[in-house]
Design a protein around this motif. Sequence first.
Motif, mmCIF file in Angstrom:
data_model
loop_
_atom_site.group_PDB
_atom_site.id
_atom_site.type_symbol
_atom_site.label_atom_id
_atom_site.label_comp_id
_atom_site.label_asym_id
_atom_site.label_seq_id
_atom_site.Cartn_x
_atom_site.Cartn_y
_atom_site.Cartn_z
ATOM 1 N N GLU A 237 46.120 45.887 45.793
ATOM 2 C CA GLU A 237 47.247 44.980 46.036
ATOM 3 C C GLU A 237 47.116 43.700 45.213
ATOM 4 N N THR A 238 45.892 43.172 45.084
ATOM 5 C CA THR A 238 45.689 41.884 44.403
ATOM 6 C C THR A 238 45.383 42.046 42.917
ATOM 7 N N ASN A 239 44.704 43.145 42.545
ATOM 8 C CA ASN A 239 44.341 43.442 41.157
ATOM 9 C C ASN A 239 43.878 42.189 40.403
ATOM 10 N N PRO A 240 42.745 41.629 40.785
ATOM 11 C CA PRO A 240 42.303 40.350 40.219
ATOM 12 C C PRO A 240 41.876 40.458 38.762
ATOM 13 N N PHE A 241 41.891 39.316 38.084
ATOM 14 C CA PHE A 241 41.405 39.253 36.703
ATOM 15 C C PHE A 241 39.880 39.453 36.693
ATOM 16 N N MET A 242 39.171 38.639 37.481
ATOM 17 C CA MET A 242 37.719 38.759 37.642
ATOM 18 C C MET A 242 37.378 38.442 39.091
ATOM 19 N N ALA A 243 36.490 39.216 39.693
ATOM 20 C CA ALA A 243 36.208 38.998 41.116
ATOM 21 C C ALA A 243 34.745 39.275 41.435
#
Length: 375
Positions: A237-243
């Motif tokens: 749902e969030t598909n972050p750039f870097m996590a």
Amino acid sequence: MKKFKDLGLSDEILSILKAQRISEPTPIQQESISLIMDGKDVIAEAQTGTGKTLAFLLPMFEKMSPHVDAIQGLIVTPTRELAIQITEEAIKLKEAKDLNILAAYGGKDIGGQLKKLKGNIHLIIATPGRLLDHLKRGTINLSKLKILVLDEADQMLLMGFKNEVETIIKETSKNRQTLCFSATISSDVKKLAYRYTNDPKIVVIQKEEVTLKNIEQYLIETTDRRKQDDLCRILDETNPFMAIIFCRTKRRVDDLDMALHRRGYNCEKLHSDILQSKRERIMKSFRNCDIQYLIATDVAARGLDITGVTHIYNYDIPENSEAYIHRIGRTGRAGGKGYAYLFVDPKDKKTLELIENEIKLKITRKIPIEVREES
């Protein structure tokens, strides 16, 4: 608001800061640099990500000379990753003053370190264990040391390095300047710091303003059985750039890393059982954005300052509010927006209440999209 030029820094240092687009000093830098330049001992309390490293490195570079054949600066830090990170920052300052720098930490070939020590070293950045090893071998002489920095002092004590740190301090010059930087000044840190400093100046930077202001926090109520599926729904749902995904133990990191790899996520794990050379490769790949998710324990990720981390996922609830603030403080840096997700199952209820009371915030409850659609 003070500028860097108001803090007594040289034109050479100011030029490097400008080239790195570092325009204004952070609060910890404003408060500490002038005191250090004036030769004062300093005990400073500030969170990770507030610019602590430059707060001590900049004045150290100003006060050391490449023409003196002796170790003039020593930075002791609890983990290899932090030693590497500080060394990288120090190397960027070499254009201003060509000081010889040695990083001394376990897991790295000691032969290479011994070879380098035959030359003239001005600044050493070390973990306690490896530094003690060199002191016992007689390959490091700290008798002419000008400045000693204890970085992340609270974590060093937490990791059981008190005796090692005290042994190291006793090997240094009594005329040294001592700087103690810590995310929290506990009673143990205070005892250690006051014992080895001379009329220290105290610098305290408030926590909440630094870590929580730019971070949106969400809570996902789950169960241990359902947690992995809920995490994956939130990641999709969030598909972050870097996590960074935090787990409680090395075993939990291993299990989650295996599960996420099976599901096709671009991830790598980081904990103390992984070979140092591999840890360095993983961190380099993560910094270069080749890895989307870093799965880590608190100790492995302590103090890491990585630009571009947009999301933090607390797969396991941290043990207290301080640990929670440390974790989520790795996003929302330098005025950017950050997002933090906390996965909580029923047995975590008491810890959650303590965290929410401490940060004075009821964290927004969030239901993953797929679950909302099913209900």
